[in-house]
Scaffold this motif. Structure first.
Motif, short mmCIF file in Angstrom:
data_model
loop_
_atom_site.label_atom_id
_atom_site.label_comp_id
_atom_site.label_asym_id
_atom_site.label_seq_id
_atom_site.Cartn_x
_atom_site.Cartn_y
_atom_site.Cartn_z
N HIS A 95 41.99 47.54 -12.11
CA HIS A 95 40.56 47.25 -11.95
C HIS A 95 40.12 46.28 -13.04
N HIS A 116 37.56 42.26 -4.14
CA HIS A 116 36.32 42.87 -4.61
C HIS A 116 36.11 44.18 -3.85
N THR A 117 36.19 45.32 -4.58
CA THR A 117 36.12 46.63 -3.94
C THR A 117 34.82 47.37 -4.20
N ARG A 118 34.14 47.06 -5.27
CA ARG A 118 32.87 47.73 -5.57
C ARG A 118 32.11 46.90 -6.60
N SER A 119 30.87 47.31 -6.85
CA SER A 119 30.04 46.64 -7.86
C SER A 119 29.41 47.68 -8.77
N PRO A 168 33.34 57.04 -7.32
CA PRO A 168 34.22 55.89 -7.55
C PRO A 168 33.75 55.06 -8.74
N GLY A 169 34.67 54.78 -9.66
CA GLY A 169 34.31 54.05 -10.87
C GLY A 169 34.09 54.93 -12.08
N GLN A 253 27.09 52.91 -10.78
CA GLN A 253 27.91 52.39 -9.69
C GLN A 253 27.01 52.02 -8.52
N SER A 255 27.48 51.99 -5.47
CA SER A 255 27.61 52.86 -4.30
C SER A 255 26.90 54.19 -4.48
N ASN A 256 26.40 54.48 -5.67
CA ASN A 256 25.78 55.77 -5.95
C ASN A 256 24.30 55.73 -5.57
#
Length: 279
Positions: A95, A116-119, A168-169, A253, A255-256
């Motif tokens: 990562h 690019h998998t997440r921000s 995640p993260g 994160q 996605s949260n």
């Protein structure tokens, strides 16, 4: 050439990091001490520097959670991407965080098979913005964090009761690493208890540049949706403002969604995005 980094390289690496922040954000946002502390206690298992003619051109670090930290000289017309990125990959990095404007790095990593998998978002608000009074759930008592005696119980709360690493993260950090990253003398933490058991935790500090930053917030899954996280956040922010914070912020994160909704509800807005590339 790339050689192992040593404490003697710290000043040169910090100078690279400051130049990188200026290139990205227009100003150096972190102090020398903050960058040096991060590099020392980020969980790095191996680090190296690229040195040419006595000048440090790049720094690379791989952590125990397979994250890579790469700092490059933004004035370098030909940064050694083909040295540092294969080096971190060969040492298990999976990562890497990048700024969206880092188009050359993104192009290099994409060609090398990274995606690019997440921000990750940094959210901020002015320190003089109005803050609501915290409303505590019935039966919950708040106490100042007692560095040392509280550590094992708070660590258990974060990684077991709050299932922090399920996001995640977020990573399941051993007690000693967590202590190094989040319990320094200049931080201020608070622990919420129910029937003598920790059920909520928050820690932050006023950074050297005046930013009041919350570094970690965790609530036991059994205490979700009762306002405890919001109360902890408001209480911590009020304390940071009382200590002189010019503005307030935290990292989340992207996605949260639940956490972002909470943070927006107290007045925080997204200031910047970090892209996480994975291989």
């Amino acid at each position: 050439m790339l050689r192992p980094a040593t404490p003697a390289d710290t000043d040169a690496v910090v100078a690279l990091a400051h130049a990188e922040e200026v290139a990205w954000f227009g100003t150096a946002e972190s102090s020398h001490e903050e960058i040096a502390h991060y590099l020392r206690f980020s969980g790095g298992v191996e680090s190296g520097v690229v040195v040419d003619d006595g000048r440090v051109r790049a720094f690379a670090l791989v952590t125990s959670t397979n994250e890579a930290v790469v700092i490059l000289d933004h004035t370098d017309p030909a940064p050694p991407l083909d040295v540092v990125y294969p080096w971190v990959r060969e040492r298990g990095a999976r990562h890497i965080e990048l700024q969206p404007r880092d188009t050359d790095r993104i192009a290099w990593l994409t060609a090398d098979g990274w995606t690019h998998t997440r921000s990750v978002f940094d959210l901020t608000m002015p320190g003089d913005a109005p803050l609501a009074e915290p409303v505590w759930p019935d039966g919950v008592a708040l106490r100042p964090y007692d560095r040392g005696p509280d550590d094992a119980a708070v660590h258990h709360l974060i990684y077991v009761e709050a299932d922090y690493a399920s996001v995640p993260g977020h990573y399941d950090r051993p007690l000693e690493m967590w202590q190094q990253m989040h319990t320094a003398e200049n931080t201020r933490g608070w622990v919420a208890h129910r029937d003598g058991r920790p059920v909520g935790w928050i820690v932050g500090r006023v950074q050297d540049d005046g930013h009041g930053w919350v570094h970690q917030l965790a609530v036991a899954t059994s205490e979700r949706r009762n306002g405890l996280g919001r109360a902890l956040l408001l209480h911590s922010f009020a304390g940071l403002v009382a200590e002189g914070a010019a503005d307030l912020g935290l990292t989340v994160q992207a996605s949260n969604d639940r956490a972002i909704g909470l943070y927006r509800s107290v007045g925080l807005t997204v200031q910047k995005e970090w892209l996480v590339y994975t291989r």
